[in-house]
Design an enzyme around this catalytic site. Structure first.
Site, PDB file in Angstrom:
ATOM      1  N   GLY A  11      40.928  42.506  33.153  1.00 30.13           N
ATOM      2  CA  GLY A  11      41.736  42.956  33.759  1.00 30.13           C
ATOM      3  C   GLY A  11      41.830  42.952  35.454  1.00 30.13           C
ATOM      4  O   GLY A  11      41.221  41.726  36.014  1.00 30.13           O
ATOM      5  N   ARG A  39      46.877  38.386  27.548  1.00 33.81           N
ATOM      6  CA  ARG A  39      46.320  38.348  28.882  1.00 33.81           C
ATOM      7  C   ARG A  39      45.426  36.943  28.976  1.00 33.81           C
ATOM      8  O   ARG A  39      45.425  36.593  29.945  1.00 33.81           O
ATOM      9  CB  ARG A  39      45.553  39.717  28.949  1.00 33.81           C
ATOM     10  CG  ARG A  39      45.464  40.176  30.505  1.00 33.81           C
ATOM     11  CD  ARG A  39      45.144  41.590  30.616  1.00 33.81           C
ATOM     12  NE  ARG A  39      45.670  42.074  31.706  1.00 33.81           N
ATOM     13  CZ  ARG A  39      45.547  43.144  32.313  1.00 33.81           C
ATOM     14  NH1 ARG A  39      44.796  43.930  31.786  1.00 33.81           N
ATOM     15  NH2 ARG A  39      45.961  43.528  33.416  1.00 33.81           N
ATOM     16  N   GLU A 158      32.572  48.933  40.859  1.00 31.56           N
ATOM     17  CA  GLU A 158      33.178  48.032  41.828  1.00 31.56           C
ATOM     18  C   GLU A 158      34.051  48.573  42.897  1.00 31.56           C
ATOM     19  O   GLU A 158      34.770  49.652  42.560  1.00 31.56           O
ATOM     20  CB  GLU A 158      34.141  47.200  40.862  1.00 31.56           C
ATOM     21  CG  GLU A 158      35.026  46.027  41.498  1.00 31.56           C
ATOM     22  CD  GLU A 158      33.891  45.104  42.412  1.00 31.56           C
ATOM     23  OE1 GLU A 158      32.952  44.501  41.908  1.00 31.56           O
ATOM     24  OE2 GLU A 158      34.132  45.252  43.435  1.00 31.56           O
ATOM     25  N   LEU A 224      38.444  58.828  49.946  1.00 33.75           N
ATOM     26  CA  LEU A 224      39.455  57.896  50.586  1.00 33.75           C
ATOM     27  C   LEU A 224      40.659  58.583  50.133  1.00 33.75           C
ATOM     28  O   LEU A 224      41.672  58.832  51.168  1.00 33.75           O
ATOM     29  CB  LEU A 224      39.525  56.575  49.809  1.00 33.75           C
ATOM     30  CG  LEU A 224      38.233  55.753  50.084  1.00 33.75           C
ATOM     31  CD1 LEU A 224      38.247  54.553  49.395  1.00 33.75           C
ATOM     32  CD2 LEU A 224      38.306  55.180  51.660  1.00 33.75           C
ATOM     33  N   CYS A 273      43.378  54.079  40.458  1.00 34.95           N
ATOM     34  CA  CYS A 273      42.211  54.772  40.591  1.00 34.95           C
ATOM     35  C   CYS A 273      42.205  56.237  41.099  1.00 34.95           C
ATOM     36  O   CYS A 273      41.830  56.984  40.450  1.00 34.95           O
ATOM     37  CB  CYS A 273      41.258  54.021  41.526  1.00 34.95           C
ATOM     38  SG  CYS A 273      40.792  52.418  40.535  1.00 34.95           S
ATOM     39  N   LYS A 336      51.035  49.151  46.580  1.00 37.13           N
ATOM     40  CA  LYS A 336      50.437  48.965  47.968  1.00 37.13           C
ATOM     41  C   LYS A 336      50.889  47.321  48.098  1.00 37.13           C
ATOM     42  O   LYS A 336      51.381  46.851  47.334  1.00 37.13           O
ATOM     43  CB  LYS A 336      49.302  49.085  48.406  1.00 37.13           C
ATOM     44  CG  LYS A 336      47.903  48.176  47.392  1.00 37.13           C
ATOM     45  CD  LYS A 336      46.686  48.464  47.706  1.00 37.13           C
ATOM     46  CE  LYS A 336      45.951  47.775  48.994  1.00 37.13           C
ATOM     47  NZ  LYS A 336      44.508  47.733  48.870  1.00 37.13           N
TER      48      LYS A 336
END
Ligand code: UDX
Ligand code: UDX
Length: 456
Positions: A11, A39, A158, A224, A273, A336
């Protein structure tokens, strides 16, 4: 010596992550496997399954040399001793913890697959973001049946962000590796440290206990997201007080203790996320009866929902309390800029709400239209898709800027204004346009957290 590495899950994390690993470590032979044959076929084709600046060049350099994409999971497990796992762990949609907890069934299935097909010792590395103590469950599955094979589980979350994934992977601010503090745990950790040392300076490689590592990733994302919700909460107050959220963010961010990043007010944060990981954190806190801590973090998600709903209410109010039959162009659908990813994009919520208000919507985005079509499948209403923003905007009543694509800044707004229904409106959910200029052209401009510029 050639090092054989497998990654399960091709992914957004596994694909770019392994491509950069293969590029930086020519002595490693990296195989990426996935249950999704389509994929894998895309990874092996000219049209990669994800859009990420710089990714294609690296894949072209490494694919077939020391980077391989395949569906042969079982063979991959047999032939590789270092196994990264980056399968997804979405929010549970059923049973206990529905809407909050992580759905770990892909994880458990993958652990059982590793156990079943392993004939030699393995280092199994959690790459995805997971609830604290997932490694314990992994260990129990891998070690529980007494197969005689040694498995070491490491956590190596990650931290890369989409849109800048390649740069983040090539020059990470830190690489975190959590392990058991046993002799074999530390040895496995050192094996992984050695691989990263090929391109990451030693001082950027952090080691920790395995639970700290798992938790750090959840906490980094929560912090964040919390900054964005903090500035978005303030944007609501700015709209009531004629303060300008951009000016406030600048003044606040120049304090080096606070810092300027992640203070961009917006229509809300999206992505696969932030929401998932905060809800995970909230669920964990509740599990340990830390109700106040859970409520604190949950409010970050609530403010994000409030911000998106507020955007719609502002549109409604500005456009005379009815959107029915009006044509509204969504400029940007990705969560984004510089990605085609639309997971949890605020645009999905905005699009649905506009359709509920019986508006007609035109969705435009340079890289996310395929995903946008999937997201909107089955949703009732008048929706069209148009890559070219000028074509998308012709005949519209309003523009809603939902993604901060650089190219939107330099559109010819004079030309656009002439083709729109008057009075023409701009709702800049990213505060990227030159608002004064658009106002001078004739638009009524509604930024986030700044006084609107209107001709009424
Ligand atoms: C994301 C987040 O970035 C990560 O931090 C989070 O923990 C999981 O979701 P991402 O790489 O973006 O990871 O997820 P996705 O693009 O959905 O990729 C996961 C891949 O794993 C998919 O291609 C899926 O087909 C594959 N998969 C899933 C398997 O190969 N086996 C499985 O059993 C389940
Ligand atoms: C995030 C983390 O940044 C990364 O470290 C982690 O590994 C995965 O999750 P990502 O979701 O890819 O990365 O993108 P990010 O740049 O964090 O943006 C998330 C969302 O917040 C986007 O919708 C973005 O537009 C929004 N955002 C970001 C704001 O609204 N304001 C800001 O100031 C910054």
């Amino acid at each position: 010596m050639e090092v054989n590495i497998l990654c399960i899950g091709a992914g957004y994390v596994g694909g770019p992550g392994m491509a950069v690993l293969a590029q930086k470590c020519p002595h490693c032979r990296v195989t990426v496997v996935d249950i999704d044959a389509k994929r894998i076929a895309a990874w092996n084709s000219d049209s990669l399954p994800i859009y990420e600046p710089g990714l294609e060049e690296i894949v072209l350099q490494t694919r077939g040399r020391n980077l391989f994409f395949s569906t042969a999971i079982e063979r991959g497990i047999r032939e590789n001793d270092i196994i990264f796992v980056s399968v997804n762990a979405p929010t549970k949609t059923f049973g206990v913890g529905a809407g909050m907890a992580a759905d770990l069934h892909y994880w458990e299935k993958t652990a059982r697959q590793i156990l079943k097909h392993s004939q030699s010792p393995k280092i199994v590395i959690e790459k995805s973001t997971l609830p604290v103590k997932t490694a314990l469950a992994m260990e129990r599955i891998l070690k529980g049946v007494g197969s005689g094979i040694n498995f070491e589980v490491l956590s190596n979350p990650e931290f890369m962000a989409e849109g800048t994934a390649i740069k983040d992977l090539e020059y990470p601010e830190r690489v975190l590796i959590g392990s058991r503090e046993t002799e074999s745990g530390l040895k496995a950790r050192d094996t992984l440290v050695e691989i990263y040392l090929t391109w990451v300076p030693r001082e950027k490689i952090l080691t920790s206990n395995i639970w700290s590592s798992e938790l750090s990733k959840l906490v980094a994302n929560a912090f964040l997201a919390q900054r964005i919700s903090s500035i978005n909460a303030i944007s609501a107050l700015c709209e009531k007080t004629e303060a300008d959220v951009g000016e406030v963010a600048k003044a606040v961010g120049m304090d080096s203790r606070i810092g300027p990043k992640f203070l961009q007010a917006s229509v809300g944060f999206g992505g696969s996320c932030f929401k998932k990981d905060i809800l995970n954190l909230v669920y964990l806190c509740r599990h340990y009866s830390l109700e106040e801590v859970a409520a604190y973090w949950e409010s970050v998600v609530r403010i994000n929902e409030y911000q998106q709903e507020r955007f719609i209410l502002n549109m409604l109010q500005a456009m005379f309390n009815t959107l029915s039959g009006k044509k509204i162009c969504l400029l940007g659908f990705a969560f984004k800029a510089n990605t085609g990813d639309t997971r949890e994009s605020p645009a999905i919520f905005i699009a649905r709400r506009l359709l509920e208000e019986k508006a007609e919507i035109v969705i435009s985005d340079p890289h996310a239209l395929t995903n946008a079509r999937c997201d909107m499948e089955g949703v009732e209403g008048r929706i069209s898709y148009e890559g070219n923003p000028y074509d998308a905007l012709r005949g519209c009543h309003a523009i809603a800027v939902l993604t901060e694509w650089e190219q939107y800044r330099s559109l010819d707004f004079q030309n656009i204004f002439e083709g729109m229904v008057k009075p023409a409106f701009i709702f800049d959910g990213r505060n990227i346009l030159d608002h004064q200029r658009c106002f001078d052209i004739g638009f009524n401009v509604y930024p986030v957290g700044k006084p609107p510029l209107t001709h009424f």
